[in-house]
Design a protein around this motif. Sequence first.
Motif, PDB file in Angstrom:
ATOM      1  N   PHE A 195       1.126  -1.198  -0.407  1.00 35.81           N
ATOM      2  CA  PHE A 195      -0.184   0.566   0.024  1.00 35.81           C
ATOM      3  C   PHE A 195       0.463   1.384  -0.215  1.00 35.81           C
ATOM      4  O   PHE A 195       0.839   2.169  -1.165  1.00 35.81           O
ATOM      5  CB  PHE A 195      -0.729   0.262   1.610  1.00 35.81           C
ATOM      6  N   GLN A 196       1.852   0.884   0.695  1.00 36.10           N
ATOM      7  CA  GLN A 196       3.019   2.729   1.005  1.00 36.10           C
ATOM      8  C   GLN A 196       3.261   2.744  -0.527  1.00 36.10           C
ATOM      9  O   GLN A 196       3.588   3.935  -0.818  1.00 36.10           O
ATOM     10  CB  GLN A 196       3.690   2.502   2.012  1.00 36.10           C
ATOM     11  N   GLU A 197       3.872   1.726  -1.310  1.00 33.04           N
ATOM     12  CA  GLU A 197       4.252   1.175  -2.102  1.00 33.04           C
ATOM     13  C   GLU A 197       3.735   2.354  -3.146  1.00 33.04           C
ATOM     14  O   GLU A 197       3.984   2.824  -4.300  1.00 33.04           O
ATOM     15  CB  GLU A 197       4.791   0.240  -2.648  1.00 33.04           C
ATOM     16  N   GLY A 198       2.729   1.406  -3.387  1.00 32.75           N
ATOM     17  CA  GLY A 198       1.338   2.126  -4.139  1.00 32.75           C
ATOM     18  C   GLY A 198       1.297   3.153  -4.394  1.00 32.75           C
ATOM     19  O   GLY A 198       0.750   3.878  -5.385  1.00 32.75           O
ATOM     20  N   GLY A 210       0.643  -0.955 -11.840  1.00 29.02           N
ATOM     21  CA  GLY A 210      -0.378   0.054 -12.241  1.00 29.02           C
ATOM     22  C   GLY A 210      -0.417   1.069 -10.286  1.00 29.02           C
ATOM     23  O   GLY A 210       0.681   1.283 -10.113  1.00 29.02           O
ATOM     24  N   LEU A 211      -1.391   2.122 -10.002  1.00 24.51           N
ATOM     25  CA  LEU A 211      -1.072   2.532  -9.062  1.00 24.51           C
ATOM     26  C   LEU A 211      -2.518   2.909  -8.034  1.00 24.51           C
ATOM     27  O   LEU A 211      -3.353   2.937  -8.416  1.00 24.51           O
ATOM     28  CB  LEU A 211      -1.284   5.351  -9.687  1.00 24.51           C
ATOM     29  N   ILE A 212      -1.666   2.923  -7.143  1.00 22.64           N
ATOM     30  CA  ILE A 212      -3.204   2.611  -5.525  1.00 22.64           C
ATOM     31  C   ILE A 212      -3.963   3.886  -5.115  1.00 22.64           C
ATOM     32  O   ILE A 212      -2.780   5.212  -5.376  1.00 22.64           O
ATOM     33  CB  ILE A 212      -2.770   2.663  -4.649  1.00 22.64           C
ATOM     34  N   VAL A 213      -5.067   4.405  -5.615  1.00 20.12           N
ATOM     35  CA  VAL A 213      -6.027   5.655  -5.884  1.00 20.12           C
ATOM     36  C   VAL A 213      -6.696   6.038  -4.542  1.00 20.12           C
ATOM     37  O   VAL A 213      -7.134   4.352  -4.365  1.00 20.12           O
ATOM     38  CB  VAL A 213      -6.098   6.538  -7.119  1.00 20.12           C
ATOM     39  N   ALA A 214      -6.860   7.103  -3.346  1.00 15.30           N
ATOM     40  CA  ALA A 214      -7.399   7.092  -2.468  1.00 15.30           C
ATOM     41  C   ALA A 214      -9.249   6.880  -3.562  1.00 15.30           C
ATOM     42  O   ALA A 214      -9.056   7.840  -3.926  1.00 15.30           O
ATOM     43  CB  ALA A 214      -7.432   7.904  -1.894  1.00 15.30           C
ATOM     44  N   ASP A 215     -10.469   6.274  -2.309  1.00 18.57           N
ATOM     45  CA  ASP A 215     -11.035   6.358  -3.015  1.00 18.57           C
ATOM     46  C   ASP A 215     -12.335   6.389  -1.438  1.00 18.57           C
ATOM     47  O   ASP A 215     -12.916   4.724  -0.694  1.00 18.57           O
ATOM     48  CB  ASP A 215     -11.832   4.913  -3.855  1.00 18.57           C
ATOM     49  N   GLY A 216     -12.071   7.060  -0.865  1.00 13.76           N
ATOM     50  CA  GLY A 216     -13.042   6.735   0.343  1.00 13.76           C
ATOM     51  C   GLY A 216     -12.403   6.500   1.498  1.00 13.76           C
ATOM     52  O   GLY A 216     -10.867   6.280   1.579  1.00 13.76           O
ATOM     53  N   VAL A 217     -12.848   5.342   1.882  1.00 11.24           N
ATOM     54  CA  VAL A 217     -12.849   4.077   2.976  1.00 11.24           C
ATOM     55  C   VAL A 217     -11.802   3.307   2.183  1.00 11.24           C
ATOM     56  O   VAL A 217     -10.403   3.337   2.653  1.00 11.24           O
ATOM     57  CB  VAL A 217     -13.632   3.633   3.778  1.00 11.24           C
ATOM     58  N   GLY A 218     -12.226   3.142   0.758  1.00  8.66           N
ATOM     59  CA  GLY A 218     -11.275   2.250   0.300  1.00  8.66           C
ATOM     60  C   GLY A 218     -10.378   2.406  -0.927  1.00  8.66           C
ATOM     61  O   GLY A 218      -9.757   3.469  -0.114  1.00  8.66           O
ATOM     62  N   ALA A 262       2.532  10.053 -16.108  1.00  5.89           N
ATOM     63  CA  ALA A 262       1.166  11.602 -15.473  1.00  5.89           C
ATOM     64  C   ALA A 262       0.346  11.230 -14.929  1.00  5.89           C
ATOM     65  O   ALA A 262       0.150  12.207 -14.068  1.00  5.89           O
ATOM     66  CB  ALA A 262       0.764  11.597 -17.614  1.00  5.89           C
ATOM     67  N   LEU A 263      -0.800  10.048 -14.909  1.00  7.56           N
ATOM     68  CA  LEU A 263      -1.649   9.526 -14.123  1.00  7.56           C
ATOM     69  C   LEU A 263      -0.565   9.831 -12.098  1.00  7.56           C
ATOM     70  O   LEU A 263      -1.145  10.526 -11.548  1.00  7.56           O
ATOM     71  CB  LEU A 263      -1.630   8.034 -14.059  1.00  7.56           C
ATOM     72  N   ALA A 264       0.619   9.715 -12.254  1.00 14.04           N
ATOM     73  CA  ALA A 264       1.375   9.669 -10.872  1.00 14.04           C
ATOM     74  C   ALA A 264       1.165  11.193 -10.390  1.00 14.04           C
ATOM     75  O   ALA A 264       1.233  11.138  -9.208  1.00 14.04           O
ATOM     76  CB  ALA A 264       2.487   9.144 -10.892  1.00 14.04           C
ATOM     77  N   GLU A 265       1.679  11.811 -11.418  1.00 16.53           N
ATOM     78  CA  GLU A 265       1.375  13.287 -11.089  1.00 16.53           C
ATOM     79  C   GLU A 265       0.334  13.748 -10.581  1.00 16.53           C
ATOM     80  O   GLU A 265       0.224  14.492  -9.915  1.00 16.53           O
ATOM     81  CB  GLU A 265       2.298  13.992 -11.660  1.00 16.53           C
ATOM     82  N   LYS A 266      -0.355  13.394 -11.462  1.00 15.47           N
ATOM     83  CA  LYS A 266      -1.961  14.348 -11.330  1.00 15.47           C
ATOM     84  C   LYS A 266      -2.684  13.433  -9.843  1.00 15.47           C
ATOM     85  O   LYS A 266      -3.140  14.341  -9.056  1.00 15.47           O
ATOM     86  CB  LYS A 266      -2.914  13.174 -12.027  1.00 15.47           C
ATOM     87  N   PHE A 267      -1.718  12.459  -9.215  1.00 20.54           N
ATOM     88  CA  PHE A 267      -2.822  11.624  -8.317  1.00 20.54           C
ATOM     89  C   PHE A 267      -1.446  12.070  -6.613  1.00 20.54           C
ATOM     90  O   PHE A 267      -1.602  12.019  -5.696  1.00 20.54           O
ATOM     91  CB  PHE A 267      -3.527  10.454  -7.854  1.00 20.54           C
TER      92      PHE A 267
END
Length: 267
Positions: A195-198, A210-218, A262-267
């Motif tokens: 999780f910390q890596e993503g 890919g990239l782990i993006v926060a989505d509320g609780v999940g 580019a997605l990583a920079e966005k999030f």
Amino acid sequence: SCSSGSTSRAQIDNMGRRPWKCSRYCKNKPYIKSRYCRGVPDPKIKIYDVGKKKVGCDVFPACVHLLSLEKEQISSESLEAARISANKHMINAVGKDNFHIRVRLHPYNVIRINKMLTCAGADRLQTGMRGAYGKPSGLCARVNINQIMMSIRTLGKGADAAAEALRRAKFKFPGRQLVYISRNWGFTPFPQEKFQEGRQGITEWRGNTGLIVADGVGTKFITGKGMRLSQHGLYHPSSGDSKERSNAAMRLNWGLGADLEALAEKF
């Protein structure tokens, strides 16, 4: 004396609850509330999430689950009692702003009871086993072996308090349960290191990158696999995209870009 119908009905309604050994086992087909099954009482448990339930996924890294070791039925009364017990201990142990309890079982199964009179003169009023199909008297949840019943996410230092809270909640349920300290980050499916890596950059998870993006609780795991053809610079009639006539979705995709960096920079 129970000579009048009104007196007998009042005595029936004032009867106590039957012991749960009468309804503990999953013996029949599921029987839920419907337009055919009316007059079902409301479940005793109304709140399934308590604590800081709107805090994002990054705040509470520790997670503890309560697993069922039996296939049985759990009453809505015991779910409410377990929720109150766990909530009270967590407030005293770590404070009301440092945890989130989620009850994972929802009572949809209807319990029936064939009420019998026990007063004087009852033998002239009741019919024994004739028409013995009972009326709804309560609700329960069906649980399988190794199914999660309750979960608590909290601070790293609160894992032991969460385990103790669920140990106390065990006493409200029949059968055997297991308190399990999860290796995952909060309520997410990712181990804590992954999780910390993503969250910091691109990582690999179950064969995808890919990239782990926060989505509320999940969380969401963002990869390049679900993107439109126009996002990759391809325009095919099957996708409905036209280079001359762009739509809102195409412009959004152009803004995000096809590259995961580019997605990583966005999030």
